[in-house]
Design an enzyme around this catalytic site. Structure first.
Site, PDB file in Angstrom:
ATOM      1  CD  GLN A   1      -2.924  -1.180   2.289  1.00  0.00           C
ATOM      2  OE1 GLN A   1      -2.628  -1.863   3.259  1.00  0.00           O
ATOM      3  NE2 GLN A   1      -4.027  -0.475   2.228  1.00  0.00           N
TER       4      GLN A   1
ATOM      5  CG  HIS B   1      -0.732  -5.969   5.423  1.00  0.00           C
ATOM      6  ND1 HIS B   1      -0.866  -5.257   6.606  1.00  0.00           N
ATOM      7  CD2 HIS B   1      -1.834  -5.650   4.702  1.00  0.00           C
ATOM      8  CE1 HIS B   1      -1.982  -4.545   6.592  1.00  0.00           C
ATOM      9  NE2 HIS B   1      -2.596  -4.769   5.435  1.00  0.00           N
TER      10      HIS B   1
ATOM     11  CG  ASN C   1      -3.347  -7.180   8.072  1.00  0.00           C
ATOM     12  OD1 ASN C   1      -3.483  -6.546   9.111  1.00  0.00           O
ATOM     13  ND2 ASN C   1      -4.167  -7.045   7.038  1.00  0.00           N
ATOM     14  CD  GLU C   2      -7.357  -6.653   8.280  1.00  0.00           C
ATOM     15  OE1 GLU C   2      -7.613  -6.737   7.065  1.00  0.00           O
ATOM     16  OE2 GLU C   2      -7.535  -5.612   8.925  1.00  0.00           O
TER      17      GLU C   2
HETATM   18  O1  IFM Z   1      -6.153  -0.814   4.223  1.00  0.00           O
HETATM   19  C1  IFM Z   1      -6.645  -1.859   4.987  1.00  0.00           C
HETATM   20  C2  IFM Z   1      -5.514  -2.670   5.589  1.00  0.00           C
HETATM   21  O2  IFM Z   1      -4.634  -3.137   4.623  1.00  0.00           O
HETATM   22  C3  IFM Z   1      -6.072  -3.861   6.328  1.00  0.00           C
HETATM   23  N1  IFM Z   1      -7.090  -3.464   7.257  1.00  0.00           N
HETATM   24  C4  IFM Z   1      -8.122  -2.554   6.822  1.00  0.00           C
HETATM   25  C5  IFM Z   1      -7.504  -1.359   6.127  1.00  0.00           C
HETATM   26  C6  IFM Z   1      -8.600  -0.382   5.664  1.00  0.00           C
HETATM   27  O3  IFM Z   1      -9.540  -1.045   4.859  1.00  0.00           O
END
Ligand code: IFM
Length: 472
Positions: free
Chosen positions: A48, A142, A186-187
């Site tokens: 990002q 991520h 991440n997630e």
């Molecule tokens: O931009 C994302 C991030 O990469 C992961 N969590 C949520 C953010 C906002 O949508």
């Protein structure tokens, strides 16, 4: 239109919409000081912000035209060349922690071949953070990984946990002297849901709920292997993962089918990875799609929470591919900017409480590793920050072991399938000119971080006319 109320908060007026008064803290009171060493951070992710990442599965997804806005990440925030410019901004704001991720496809561009220059650049970044008094937290996955790994079936392919474990060892051996806090994934729940149920993330599958469960299991195994590898190399390390937690609410609380389907969505999205860490197994009906994962139980030193939204859930017999769940945002709730095709979600500060109280059952320290709102005009972000910080204050006063809050994000960046449409930054970015402008909410957050508390005076300084909640 609802009537707006002006609430007296010391010398500060906070204008709020009467409909939401039960959900938000109505007053900015002079809060207590946060514990010494509390981390006031920001979170970012390699793809990002870095720019020029062209060897991972998201680059291929962008090239295939799968970004809803048609955008490309391009130079992103140009961190590969100059992350230090944003580190300077973070230092000026008074932020004392920053979460970034390392890009696997840069470090191991071909299977088994490592790029020493890429590792050196990450060392430079971590050193630059330390020089500025900012503690780094490094995430190892991520959402992105090398194309060669995607072509092998990613985490569902044979030997995936070993391949990821080897990469993790390489990174921790090279950067361990500069980092103590590691986030493995991440997630995992977002990756599984958007990749295999909703089709918005690569590999773009829809309705494959069993595969999504299998992926969560595979990620939990890879997480556990990484957790052990990091501790072998760095016994004092603190290792966790970042868990996206969404509050799901039955659309019609009196309707049994809405309650049932809400429970199911909650179990799949919020609970699956958590249960594996907490119990080493899933519960019925997800347990039907799961094997024995006792080795996963207890494999973390902290829980990272990424918390943004609340959604309403209604039973809908027409959408079997989504477990009969219609997940939606009702009108007139506080919201940031609209996504390309759908709302991003309700901005819901009380979600922090729900999430913290749930994960506290695991008995480990908690870091809020992401929280924020897409808001190009900084219309609602200050309201969110004020309410969330007060919520954290109350939770800590009540004895919750919360060690840090990381706002998503420092500088506007490439928001996955939404492209550049959603702007989450405390700092506004023009991706073409790379010009940065600190938003007022960035100044407010900086004051909170420097003061290690929140006060009406801080709010008054940056929002003398009061913080207006404009839900629509
Ligand atoms: O931009 C994302 C991030 O990469 C992961 N969590 C949520 C953010 C906002 O949508």
């Amino acid at each position: 239109m609802d009537e707006a109320h002006d609430l007296e908060c010391g010398n500060v007026k906070v204008k709020q919409n009467s409909r939401n008064l039960t959900d938000v803290a109505p007053r900015v009171t002079a809060g207590s000081r946060f514990p010494e060493g509390f981390l006031w951070g920001v979170s970012t992710a390699a793809h990002q912000v870095e720019g020029g990442n062209d060897n991972n599965q998201w680059a291929a997804w962008e090239q295939a035209g799968r970004i809803k806005s048609g955008d490309r990440s391009g130079k992103a925030c140009d961190w590969w060349n100059n992350a230090e410019r944003d580190f300077d901004l973070a230092q000026e704001m008074g932020i004392n922690a920053l979460r970034l991720s390392v890009e696997w496809s840069r470090i191991e561009p071909r299977e088994g071949r490592y790029d020493a220059l890429a590792v050196r650049r990450y060392r430079q970044m971590l050193e630059a953070l330390h020089q500025r008094g900012i503690q780094p937290m490094v995430c190892l996955h991520h959402f992105t990984h090398p194309l060669w790994f995607e072509q092998r079936g990613a985490f569902l392919g044979g030997g995936a946990a070993d391949l990821f474990g080897r990469f993790v060892r390489h990174v921790v051996s090279a950067l361990g002297d500069l980092c103590q806090h590691w986030v493995t994934f991440n997630e995992p729940n977002v990756y599984a849901t958007l990749g295999y149920v909703l089709g918005e993330f690569p590999p773009g599958r829809r309705g494959q709920i069993l595969t999504a469960v299998a992926l969560v299991n595979a990620l939990a195994r890879a997480h556990t292997q990484a957790y052990r590898a990091i501790h072998e190399l760095q016994p004092q390390a603190q290792v966790g993962w970042a868990h996206n937690f969404v509050v799901f609410q039955p659309a019609r609380p009196g309707a049994r089918r809405d309650r049932w389907v809400t429970g199911l969505v909650n179990e799949l999205f919020n609970e699956s990875f958590l249960r594996l860490i907490e119990l080493g197994k899933l519960v019925f009906p997800l347990s039907l799609a799961s094997g024995d994962l006792t080795e996963v139980k207890g494999a973390c030193d902290f829980v990272g929470l990424n918390v943004y939204s609340r959604f309403h859930v209604a039973f809908d017999a027409r959408i079997a591919s989504q477990m009969f769940a219609r997940v939606f945002v009702p009108p007139h709730v506080p919201q940031g900017d609209h996504g390309v095709e759908q709302p991003y979600g309700e901005a819901y500060p009380a979600a922090i409480r729900v999430a913290v109280e749930r994960v506290a059952r695991i008995g480990k320290p908690i870091y809020v590793l992401e929280n924020g709102v897409p808001d190009a005009d900084d219309r609602i972000r200050p309201w969110l920050i004020v309410n969330v910080v007060q919520e954290l204050d109350r939770l800590i006063q009540a004895g919750q072991d919360i060690r840090g809050y990381f706002h998503w994000t420092l500088t506007d960046n490439f928001e996955w399938s939404e492209g550049w449409k959603l702007r989450f930054g405390l700092v506004a970015l023009d991706p073409k000119t790379q010009q940065r402008t600190v938003r007022n909410s960035g100044r407010l957050y900086g004051a909170i971080a420097r003061g290690n508390c929140i006060s009406p005076e801080m709010v008054n300084q940056y929002f003398p006319a009061g913080i207006e909640l404009t839900p629509d």
